[in-house]
Structures are given as C-alpha cells and as structure tokens.
Design a protein around this motif. Structure first.
Motif, PDB file in Angstrom:
ATOM      1  N   ILE A   2       0.850  -1.184   0.000  1.00  0.00           N
ATOM      2  CA  ILE A   2       0.000   0.000   0.000  1.00  0.00           C
ATOM      3  C   ILE A   2       0.889   1.239   0.000  1.00  0.00           C
ATOM      4  CG2 ILE A   2      -1.722   1.278   1.301  1.00  0.00           C
ATOM      5  CD1 ILE A   2      -2.602  -1.466   2.398  1.00  0.00           C
ATOM      6  N   ASP A  28     -10.827  -1.061   0.758  1.00  0.00           N
ATOM      7  CA  ASP A  28     -10.611   0.339   1.146  1.00  0.00           C
ATOM      8  C   ASP A  28      -9.838   0.443   2.455  1.00  0.00           C
ATOM      9  OD1 ASP A  28     -12.052   1.146  -1.057  1.00  0.00           O
ATOM     10  OD2 ASP A  28     -13.940   1.213   0.032  1.00  0.00           O
ATOM     11  N   TYR A  30      -7.976   3.426   4.963  1.00  0.00           N
ATOM     12  CA  TYR A  30      -7.946   4.863   5.228  1.00  0.00           C
ATOM     13  C   TYR A  30      -6.865   5.190   6.244  1.00  0.00           C
ATOM     14  CZ  TYR A  30     -12.398   4.650   2.880  1.00  0.00           C
ATOM     15  OH  TYR A  30     -13.371   4.421   1.952  1.00  0.00           O
ATOM     16  N   ASN A  43      -6.822  10.305   4.315  1.00  0.00           N
ATOM     17  CA  ASN A  43      -6.477   9.810   2.985  1.00  0.00           C
ATOM     18  C   ASN A  43      -7.060   8.430   2.769  1.00  0.00           C
ATOM     19  OD1 ASN A  43      -4.451  11.891   2.069  1.00  0.00           O
ATOM     20  ND2 ASN A  43      -3.519  11.242   3.994  1.00  0.00           N
ATOM     21  N   ARG A  44      -7.521   8.188   1.553  1.00  0.00           N
ATOM     22  CA  ARG A  44      -7.899   6.843   1.123  1.00  0.00           C
ATOM     23  C   ARG A  44      -6.687   6.282   0.407  1.00  0.00           C
ATOM     24  NH1 ARG A  44     -10.143   4.576  -3.647  1.00  0.00           N
ATOM     25  NH2 ARG A  44     -11.134   2.602  -3.174  1.00  0.00           N
ATOM     26  N   GLU A  46      -4.363   3.575  -1.747  1.00  0.00           N
ATOM     27  CA  GLU A  46      -4.469   2.687  -2.899  1.00  0.00           C
ATOM     28  C   GLU A  46      -3.478   1.541  -2.746  1.00  0.00           C
ATOM     29  OE1 GLU A  46      -6.497   3.184  -5.584  1.00  0.00           O
ATOM     30  OE2 GLU A  46      -7.337   4.990  -4.705  1.00  0.00           O
ATOM     31  N   ARG A  47      -3.917   0.352  -3.127  1.00  0.00           N
ATOM     32  CA  ARG A  47      -2.999  -0.781  -3.159  1.00  0.00           C
ATOM     33  C   ARG A  47      -2.091  -0.639  -4.369  1.00  0.00           C
ATOM     34  NH1 ARG A  47      -4.318  -4.742   0.484  1.00  0.00           N
ATOM     35  NH2 ARG A  47      -6.446  -4.618   1.280  1.00  0.00           N
ATOM     36  N   ALA A  48      -0.799  -0.820  -4.144  1.00  0.00           N
ATOM     37  CA  ALA A  48       0.169  -0.671  -5.229  1.00  0.00           C
ATOM     38  C   ALA A  48       0.432  -1.992  -5.904  1.00  0.00           C
ATOM     39  CB  ALA A  48       1.479  -0.104  -4.695  1.00  0.00           C
TER      40      ALA A  48
END
Length: 48
Positions: A2, A28, A30, A43-44, A46-48
C-alpha cells in the motif's frame, strides 16, 4: 503493498480497513492523522 503519503510533521496516524460487514473487509484502507487529538489529514490509500 500500500502506497501511503508521508506522515504530516508532528502527527500520529492510524489506519483502518473498511468493509461491508464485521468479517467482510473490503479493499478500502484509510489513513487518519491527528495532532493534539485534532484530525489534520485523511487519505484513502491505494494498493500498489
């Protein structure tokens, strides 16, 4: 993995994973950051 933004100076951050149910965690995640118990960043992630 993440990708999280850098932690704001002097802040403490917590991470939460949200989903539709108690055992049904969704994708999701946060990040909430606080200084003196005041929310200063959200912040939300994102999976990398």
């Amino acid at each position: 993995m993440i990708a999280a933004p850098p932690r704001p100076a002097g802040a403490s951050c917590v991470h939460y994973q949200a989903g539709d149910g108690l055992l049904d965690l969704g994708p999701d995640i946060y990040q909430l950051c606080f200084v003196d118990d005041v929310l200063i960043s959200k912040n939300r992630l994102e999976r990398a």
